[in-house]
Design a protein around this motif. Structure first.
Motif, PDB file in Angstrom:
ATOM      1  N   UNK A 228       0.847  -1.182   0.000  1.00 33.10           N
ATOM      2  CA  UNK A 228       0.000   0.000   0.000  1.00 33.10           C
ATOM      3  C   UNK A 228       0.887   1.239   0.000  1.00 33.10           C
ATOM      4  N   UNK A 229       0.309   2.384  -0.318  1.00 36.41           N
ATOM      5  CA  UNK A 229       1.089   3.612  -0.483  1.00 36.41           C
ATOM      6  C   UNK A 229       1.849   4.002   0.776  1.00 36.41           C
ATOM      7  N   UNK A 230       1.342   3.611   1.924  1.00 32.80           N
ATOM      8  CA  UNK A 230       2.034   3.931   3.175  1.00 32.80           C
ATOM      9  C   UNK A 230       3.413   3.285   3.250  1.00 32.80           C
ATOM     10  N   UNK A 231       3.627   2.269   2.426  1.00 31.43           N
ATOM     11  CA  UNK A 231       4.914   1.562   2.405  1.00 31.43           C
ATOM     12  C   UNK A 231       5.614   1.710   1.048  1.00 31.43           C
ATOM     13  N   UNK A 232       5.456   2.882   0.441  1.00 37.84           N
ATOM     14  CA  UNK A 232       6.058   3.115  -0.878  1.00 37.84           C
ATOM     15  C   UNK A 232       7.566   2.926  -0.860  1.00 37.84           C
ATOM     16  N   UNK A 233       8.220   3.379   0.196  1.00 34.59           N
ATOM     17  CA  UNK A 233       9.679   3.218   0.261  1.00 34.59           C
ATOM     18  C   UNK A 233      10.081   1.755   0.246  1.00 34.59           C
ATOM     19  N   UNK A 234       9.332   0.929   0.955  1.00 29.81           N
ATOM     20  CA  UNK A 234       9.601  -0.513   0.921  1.00 29.81           C
ATOM     21  C   UNK A 234       9.384  -1.074  -0.472  1.00 29.81           C
ATOM     22  N   UNK A 235       8.322  -0.629  -1.128  1.00 30.29           N
ATOM     23  CA  UNK A 235       8.024  -1.110  -2.478  1.00 30.29           C
ATOM     24  C   UNK A 235       9.179  -0.805  -3.425  1.00 30.29           C
ATOM     25  N   UNK A 236       9.656   0.426  -3.395  1.00 30.91           N
ATOM     26  CA  UNK A 236      10.760   0.815  -4.274  1.00 30.91           C
ATOM     27  C   UNK A 236      12.014   0.022  -3.945  1.00 30.91           C
ATOM     28  N   UNK A 237      12.298  -0.129  -2.668  1.00 29.24           N
ATOM     29  CA  UNK A 237      13.513  -0.825  -2.252  1.00 29.24           C
ATOM     30  C   UNK A 237      13.521  -2.278  -2.701  1.00 29.24           C
ATOM     31  N   UNK A 238      12.350  -2.899  -2.683  1.00 29.46           N
ATOM     32  CA  UNK A 238      12.278  -4.327  -3.012  1.00 29.46           C
ATOM     33  C   UNK A 238      11.803  -4.599  -4.443  1.00 29.46           C
ATOM     34  N   UNK A 239      11.635  -3.553  -5.252  1.00 24.36           N
ATOM     35  CA  UNK A 239      11.263  -3.752  -6.652  1.00 24.36           C
ATOM     36  C   UNK A 239       9.823  -4.141  -6.859  1.00 24.36           C
ATOM     37  N   UNK A 240       8.909  -3.454  -6.146  1.00 22.42           N
ATOM     38  CA  UNK A 240       7.489  -3.774  -6.244  1.00 22.42           C
ATOM     39  C   UNK A 240       6.657  -2.515  -6.448  1.00 22.42           C
ATOM     40  N   UNK A 241       5.353  -2.724  -6.639  1.00 20.50           N
ATOM     41  CA  UNK A 241       4.403  -1.637  -6.825  1.00 20.50           C
ATOM     42  C   UNK A 241       3.459  -1.539  -5.635  1.00 20.50           C
ATOM     43  N   UNK A 242       2.870  -0.370  -5.483  1.00 21.36           N
ATOM     44  CA  UNK A 242       1.773  -0.184  -4.540  1.00 21.36           C
ATOM     45  C   UNK A 242       0.457  -0.239  -5.311  1.00 21.36           C
ATOM     46  N   UNK A 243      -0.642  -0.355  -4.585  1.00 20.67           N
ATOM     47  CA  UNK A 243      -1.953  -0.342  -5.232  1.00 20.67           C
ATOM     48  C   UNK A 243      -2.179   0.985  -5.940  1.00 20.67           C
ATOM     49  N   UNK A 244      -1.726   2.075  -5.339  1.00 20.21           N
ATOM     50  CA  UNK A 244      -1.886   3.394  -5.962  1.00 20.21           C
ATOM     51  C   UNK A 244      -1.097   3.489  -7.259  1.00 20.21           C
ATOM     52  N   UNK A 245       0.104   2.940  -7.279  1.00 19.66           N
ATOM     53  CA  UNK A 245       0.909   2.963  -8.501  1.00 19.66           C
ATOM     54  C   UNK A 245       0.290   2.099  -9.591  1.00 19.66           C
ATOM     55  N   UNK A 246      -0.216   0.940  -9.221  1.00 20.53           N
ATOM     56  CA  UNK A 246      -0.885   0.071 -10.199  1.00 20.53           C
ATOM     57  C   UNK A 246      -2.095   0.783 -10.787  1.00 20.53           C
ATOM     58  N   UNK A 247      -2.835   1.496  -9.939  1.00 20.62           N
ATOM     59  CA  UNK A 247      -4.011   2.234 -10.405  1.00 20.62           C
ATOM     60  C   UNK A 247      -3.612   3.386 -11.311  1.00 20.62           C
ATOM     61  N   UNK A 248      -2.496   4.024 -11.008  1.00 21.56           N
ATOM     62  CA  UNK A 248      -1.999   5.107 -11.879  1.00 21.56           C
ATOM     63  C   UNK A 248      -1.705   4.570 -13.269  1.00 21.56           C
TER      64      UNK A 248
END
Length: 302
Positions: A228-248
Motif C-alpha cells: 500500500x502507499x504507506x509503504x512506498x519506500x519498501x516497495x521501491x527498495x524491493x522492486x514492487x508496486x503499490x496499489x496506488x501505482x498500479x491504479x496510476x
C-alpha cells in the motif's frame, strides 16, 4: 462458443497465508490456456479450481523468484502423467535458463509430454497464432523479469441487415470475409471493425517504461500491488508496486479492468487495496482472491 477468462490460482507474494496460495494464473483464451507464474501448490490449486493439465497450452514465467516458479516441477511432471498430447511452449527470461532446466528436471519422472523451451531475450513478440501476438517487455526488479501482453488483431463484425440487402448468406459470408470482396460487394460494405482484445500480465517490478507499454489500452491488466502507499519506500527498495501505482498505470493507459494481486502478508484487510486504487482509477477494480474466475470484459461497441 469461445471462452475468455482468468482463473486465479494464487494471490500471495513471497509468503503464502491461510487464505492465499503462492502465485498462479491460468488465462483461458479461446483454444489457448496460458499458465502464468506457477508457484508452489499450483497443481493442487488447479484441482480445486477445476483446471486440468490438458488445458495448458503455454507457460509464461516472469522471473525466477520462488513464489513465481517453484510450482514448475509439479506442472511439468503432471503434463506427462496426464499424457498431454499437444506441445506446450514455455517462455521465461533467457538469463534464467539454468533455473528452468533445474526446475524442469527437479526429480526423476517418465517424461512423455513435449515442452518447447522458448526463452525471452529481448522486448517484442515471443509467439504468434490464431490468438494473436504474445509479447514480452523487460521490467525493473531485483533480477531479470519480464511482463507479457496478448494482443488479438482487429477483425470484422458483419451487419446482418446489410448482408440481407446484398443477398449474401451461407458460405458466401465466409468467402467475403476471407477474400475481402464478393462480386461488387466489399467486406467494408457489410461490416464494421471489431477491435481485438488485449490482456497484460505484470508482476514484480518498480514503475518503468515496460509497465506502461504492456498496459497500454488493454481490456484486462493483471498487476502486482504488493504494498500500500504507506509503504512506498519498501516497495521501491524491493522492486514492487503499490496499489496506488498500479491504479496510476491503469488510469494513464486506458485500462478497462484492473486486477490487483500479489499481496504482502502484512496486510489483513484486502479492501484497503481497492480503496487505495479507487482514489486514482475510476474503472473496474478487482482485488483478486484465490480460485476466483474473472471473465474478460465484453467487447465495447464501436
Amino acid at each position: 462458443m469461445s471462452l475468455r477468462e482468468l482463473v486465479v490460482l494464487g494471490t500471495a507474494s513471497q509468503v503464502p497465508t491461510r487464505h492465499r496460495n503462492h502465485n498462479g494464473y491460468l488465462l483461458r483464451w479461446d483454444q489457448e490456456g496460458i499458465l502464468f507464474d506457477p508457484g508452489e501448490g499450483t497443481q493442487r490449486q488447479m484441482l480445486l479450481a477445476g483446471v486440468a493439465a490438458t488445458d495448458i497450452t503455454r507457460i509464461c514465467v516472469t522471473h525466477f523468484h520462488g513464489d513465481h516458479c517453484l510450482g514448475l516441477p509439479g506442472i511439468v511432471q503432471r503434463l506427462s502423467l496426464d499424457r498431454v498430447r499437444h506441445p506446450v511452449a514455455a517462455h521465461y527470461p533467457a538469463s534464467g535458463q539454468q533455473f528452468f532446466e533445474r526446475l524442469r528436471n527437479a526429480s526423476s519422472f517418465y517424461e512423455t509430454a513435449t515442452i518447447r523451451q522458448e526463452p525471452v531475450s529481448a522486448d517484442g513478440p515471443v509467439a504468434t497464432g490464431t490468438f494473436g501476438v504474445l509479447e514480452a517487455r523487460a521490467l525493473d526488479h531485483g533480477i531479470d523479469a519480464v511482463g507479457y501482453r496478448l494482443v488479438e488483431p482487429d477483425g470484422r463484425q458483419m451487419i446482418q441487415e446489410r448482408l440481407r440487402e446484398f443477398g449474401i448468406a451461407g458460405p458466401d459470408v465466409g468467402t467475403l470475409l476471407r477474400e475481402g470482396v464478393l462480386g461488387d460487394v466489399r467486406v467494408a460494405d457489410v461490416s464494421v471493425v471489431r477491435r481485438g482484445q488485449k490482456f497484460a500480465f505484470v508482476m514484480d517490478t518498480r514503475l518503468c517504461d515496460g509497465v506502461f507499454a504492456l498496459a497500454d489500452g488493454v481490456d484486462v491488466l493483471v498487476i502486482e500491488s504488493t504494498f500500500l502507499a504507506e509503504d512506498t519506500e519498501l516497495a521501491v527498495a524491493h522492486g514492487h508496486l503499490t496499489a496506488a501505482q498500479a491504479a496510476r498505470v491503469a488510469a494513464e493507459c486506458g485500462v478497462r479492468q484492473l486486477v490487483l494481486t500479489h499481496f504482502s502478508q502484512r496486510y489483513r484487510d484486502p479492501s484497503r487495496f481497492h480503496a487505495e486504487a479507487a482514489e486514482v482509477f475510476d474503472g473496474e477494480i478487482i482485488v483478486a482472491e484465490d480460485l476466483m474466475r474473472i471473465p474478460v470484459p465484453k467487447r465495447l461497441s464501436l
